[in-house]
Design a protein around this motif. Sequence first.
Motif, PDB file in Angstrom:
ATOM      1  N   GLU A  17       0.829  -1.205   0.000  1.00 48.60           N
ATOM      2  CA  GLU A  17       0.000   0.000   0.000  1.00 48.60           C
ATOM      3  C   GLU A  17       0.861   1.251   0.000  1.00 48.60           C
ATOM      4  O   GLU A  17       0.554   2.234  -0.691  1.00 48.60           O
ATOM      5  CB  GLU A  17      -0.917  -0.020   1.228  1.00 48.60           C
ATOM      6  CG  GLU A  17      -2.003   1.052   1.227  1.00 48.60           C
ATOM      7  CD  GLU A  17      -1.518   2.418   1.670  1.00 48.60           C
ATOM      8  OE1 GLU A  17      -2.046   3.438   1.207  1.00 48.60           O
ATOM      9  OE2 GLU A  17      -0.574   2.466   2.488  1.00 48.60           O
ATOM     10  N   ARG A  18       1.958   1.244   0.744  1.00 50.34           N
ATOM     11  CA  ARG A  18       2.829   2.417   0.811  1.00 50.34           C
ATOM     12  C   ARG A  18       3.532   2.659  -0.522  1.00 50.34           C
ATOM     13  O   ARG A  18       3.784   3.801  -0.904  1.00 50.34           O
ATOM     14  CB  ARG A  18       3.846   2.241   1.942  1.00 50.34           C
ATOM     15  CG  ARG A  18       3.262   2.584   3.310  1.00 50.34           C
ATOM     16  CD  ARG A  18       4.045   1.954   4.452  1.00 50.34           C
ATOM     17  NE  ARG A  18       5.439   2.340   4.511  1.00 50.34           N
ATOM     18  CZ  ARG A  18       5.895   3.524   4.967  1.00 50.34           C
ATOM     19  NH1 ARG A  18       5.046   4.434   5.404  1.00 50.34           N
ATOM     20  NH2 ARG A  18       7.202   3.776   5.014  1.00 50.34           N
ATOM     21  N   ILE A  19       3.826   1.595  -1.249  1.00 54.18           N
ATOM     22  CA  ILE A  19       4.443   1.743  -2.570  1.00 54.18           C
ATOM     23  C   ILE A  19       3.420   2.261  -3.569  1.00 54.18           C
ATOM     24  O   ILE A  19       3.669   3.209  -4.317  1.00 54.18           O
ATOM     25  CB  ILE A  19       5.041   0.401  -3.032  1.00 54.18           C
ATOM     26  CG1 ILE A  19       6.241   0.019  -2.154  1.00 54.18           C
ATOM     27  CG2 ILE A  19       5.477   0.492  -4.498  1.00 54.18           C
ATOM     28  CD1 ILE A  19       6.751  -1.390  -2.394  1.00 54.18           C
ATOM     29  N   HIS A  20       2.235   1.660  -3.586  1.00 51.52           N
ATOM     30  CA  HIS A  20       1.208   2.063  -4.540  1.00 51.52           C
ATOM     31  C   HIS A  20       0.727   3.487  -4.296  1.00 51.52           C
ATOM     32  O   HIS A  20       0.380   4.202  -5.245  1.00 51.52           O
ATOM     33  CB  HIS A  20       0.025   1.097  -4.474  1.00 51.52           C
ATOM     34  CG  HIS A  20       0.277  -0.205  -5.157  1.00 51.52           C
ATOM     35  ND1 HIS A  20      -0.509  -1.317  -4.961  1.00 51.52           N
ATOM     36  CD2 HIS A  20       1.238  -0.590  -6.034  1.00 51.52           C
ATOM     37  CE1 HIS A  20      -0.053  -2.313  -5.692  1.00 51.52           C
ATOM     38  NE2 HIS A  20       1.008  -1.897  -6.352  1.00 51.52           N
ATOM     39  N   SER A  21       0.682   3.893  -3.035  1.00 47.83           N
ATOM     40  CA  SER A  21       0.196   5.235  -2.708  1.00 47.83           C
ATOM     41  C   SER A  21       1.250   6.310  -2.956  1.00 47.83           C
ATOM     42  O   SER A  21       0.935   7.502  -2.968  1.00 47.83           O
ATOM     43  CB  SER A  21      -0.242   5.292  -1.241  1.00 47.83           C
ATOM     44  OG  SER A  21       0.870   5.166  -0.371  1.00 47.83           O
ATOM     45  N   GLY A  22       2.500   5.899  -3.149  1.00 42.37           N
ATOM     46  CA  GLY A  22       3.575   6.863  -3.346  1.00 42.37           C
ATOM     47  C   GLY A  22       4.240   7.303  -2.060  1.00 42.37           C
ATOM     48  O   GLY A  22       5.157   8.128  -2.080  1.00 42.37           O
ATOM     49  N   THR A  23       3.789   6.764  -0.918  1.00 48.12           N
ATOM     50  CA  THR A  23       4.439   7.093   0.348  1.00 48.12           C
ATOM     51  C   THR A  23       5.908   6.676   0.302  1.00 48.12           C
ATOM     52  O   THR A  23       6.792   7.391   0.782  1.00 48.12           O
ATOM     53  CB  THR A  23       3.729   6.396   1.527  1.00 48.12           C
ATOM     54  OG1 THR A  23       2.356   6.785   1.522  1.00 48.12           O
ATOM     55  CG2 THR A  23       4.360   6.767   2.852  1.00 48.12           C
ATOM     56  N   LEU A  24       6.156   5.502  -0.260  1.00 48.02           N
ATOM     57  CA  LEU A  24       7.521   5.082  -0.565  1.00 48.02           C
ATOM     58  C   LEU A  24       7.746   5.385  -2.040  1.00 48.02           C
ATOM     59  O   LEU A  24       7.313   4.635  -2.913  1.00 48.02           O
ATOM     60  CB  LEU A  24       7.708   3.587  -0.278  1.00 48.02           C
ATOM     61  CG  LEU A  24       7.756   3.177   1.193  1.00 48.02           C
ATOM     62  CD1 LEU A  24       7.752   1.662   1.336  1.00 48.02           C
ATOM     63  CD2 LEU A  24       8.989   3.758   1.877  1.00 48.02           C
ATOM     64  N   GLU A  56       7.425  -9.590  -7.371  1.00 47.40           N
ATOM     65  CA  GLU A  56       6.384  -8.863  -8.099  1.00 47.40           C
ATOM     66  C   GLU A  56       6.951  -7.683  -8.888  1.00 47.40           C
ATOM     67  O   GLU A  56       6.229  -7.037  -9.647  1.00 47.40           O
ATOM     68  CB  GLU A  56       5.320  -8.353  -7.120  1.00 47.40           C
ATOM     69  CG  GLU A  56       4.555  -9.474  -6.424  1.00 47.40           C
ATOM     70  CD  GLU A  56       3.568  -8.951  -5.400  1.00 47.40           C
ATOM     71  OE1 GLU A  56       3.385  -7.707  -5.329  1.00 47.40           O
ATOM     72  OE2 GLU A  56       2.980  -9.765  -4.665  1.00 47.40           O
ATOM     73  N   GLY A  57       8.224  -7.388  -8.668  1.00 45.64           N
ATOM     74  CA  GLY A  57       8.856  -6.283  -9.388  1.00 45.64           C
ATOM     75  C   GLY A  57       8.597  -4.921  -8.804  1.00 45.64           C
ATOM     76  O   GLY A  57       8.878  -3.912  -9.447  1.00 45.64           O
ATOM     77  N   ASP A 136       0.773 -15.310 -14.740  1.00 43.27           N
ATOM     78  CA  ASP A 136       1.792 -14.804 -13.806  1.00 43.27           C
ATOM     79  C   ASP A 136       2.470 -13.556 -14.361  1.00 43.27           C
ATOM     80  O   ASP A 136       2.699 -12.578 -13.629  1.00 43.27           O
ATOM     81  CB  ASP A 136       2.843 -15.890 -13.533  1.00 43.27           C
ATOM     82  CG  ASP A 136       2.298 -17.038 -12.700  1.00 43.27           C
ATOM     83  OD1 ASP A 136       1.228 -16.877 -12.076  1.00 43.27           O
ATOM     84  OD2 ASP A 136       2.943 -18.105 -12.677  1.00 43.27           O
ATOM     85  N   ALA A 137       2.800 -13.581 -15.654  1.00 39.11           N
ATOM     86  CA  ALA A 137       3.453 -12.426 -16.277  1.00 39.11           C
ATOM     87  C   ALA A 137       2.517 -11.226 -16.290  1.00 39.11           C
ATOM     88  O   ALA A 137       2.931 -10.089 -16.021  1.00 39.11           O
ATOM     89  CB  ALA A 137       3.899 -12.781 -17.692  1.00 39.11           C
ATOM     90  N   GLY A 143       0.488  -5.333 -11.674  1.00 40.17           N
ATOM     91  CA  GLY A 143       0.783  -4.813 -10.347  1.00 40.17           C
ATOM     92  C   GLY A 143       1.720  -3.622 -10.386  1.00 40.17           C
ATOM     93  O   GLY A 143       1.562  -2.661  -9.623  1.00 40.17           O
ATOM     94  N   GLN A 144       2.696  -3.656 -11.285  1.00 39.18           N
ATOM     95  CA  GLN A 144       3.613  -2.529 -11.423  1.00 39.18           C
ATOM     96  C   GLN A 144       2.894  -1.314 -11.999  1.00 39.18           C
ATOM     97  O   GLN A 144       3.155  -0.171 -11.594  1.00 39.18           O
ATOM     98  CB  GLN A 144       4.784  -2.931 -12.315  1.00 39.18           C
ATOM     99  CG  GLN A 144       5.687  -3.989 -11.684  1.00 39.18           C
ATOM    100  CD  GLN A 144       6.712  -4.530 -12.659  1.00 39.18           C
ATOM    101  OE1 GLN A 144       6.697  -4.227 -13.839  1.00 39.18           O
ATOM    102  NE2 GLN A 144       7.618  -5.352 -12.151  1.00 39.18           N
ATOM    103  N   LEU A 145       1.962  -1.544 -12.911  1.00 39.37           N
ATOM    104  CA  LEU A 145       1.237  -0.429 -13.513  1.00 39.37           C
ATOM    105  C   LEU A 145       0.278   0.238 -12.540  1.00 39.37           C
ATOM    106  O   LEU A 145      -0.167   1.369 -12.784  1.00 39.37           O
ATOM    107  CB  LEU A 145       0.476  -0.906 -14.755  1.00 39.37           C
ATOM    108  CG  LEU A 145       1.343  -1.180 -15.980  1.00 39.37           C
ATOM    109  CD1 LEU A 145       0.533  -1.843 -17.080  1.00 39.37           C
ATOM    110  CD2 LEU A 145       1.993   0.107 -16.482  1.00 39.37           C
TER     111      LEU A 145
END
Length: 216
Positions: A17-24, A56-57, A136-137, A143-145
């Motif tokens: 969540e922190r990665i997706h939200s931009g917190t990280l 997950e990249g 899987d690919a 997920g990255q997008l």
Amino acid sequence: MARNRDPFTQALSSLRERIHSGTLAGGSPVIVQDEAERLRLSTTPIREALARLSGEGLVERASSGGYVTLRFDATAARDRWAMHAHYVRIAVELNARALGALRPPAPPFDASRPIAAANRLFAAIVCSAGNQVLWDAFQKVSGQLDLVRRHETVLFDDLGDEALGLYAAYSEEIAPGFVATVGRYHDRRIGAAGALAALVFGCAGAPVAAAVEERE
């Protein structure tokens, strides 16, 4: 057994969540000890969660041996949108070979969440193809997008109509019509990759305006 997985699930959910939200932010180091203290966990579930996110990249191994979040620049966004489109087209072809003119059912359309609606349609198409490697690919790229999808509302004011158009094209019997719609959907985002990446990096004002002008 489930109780033993709770710390891992908590760490994984929080970090994602922190990665997706931009917190990280992209390219930021993820300090295991700091995250463990923040979540009041030991470092073990944090390391396990980072290993999963690496698969997950969403994070990468740093030269120092730790982890950094994925730096999602314009080139990375363009490449992943292109691969996302490719995976959907492969799935459409596999389904056509197996089912002919029939189509796997589309998930319900939620007009209030057009970005999620489009994502669910693409996921349903790829999942129904029955190819685990393809699935899987697709999941990894999708997920990255998610890092850039949340900014689409800043650039596009017709996401509802666009998602509805995808569903309408999918319901038609002529597969090339849907494939063409999928192509336009992805080409639009490939063209906006610079602006979307700028928004992910937290840029404002002139840098974002310049990126928008570049795609136009």
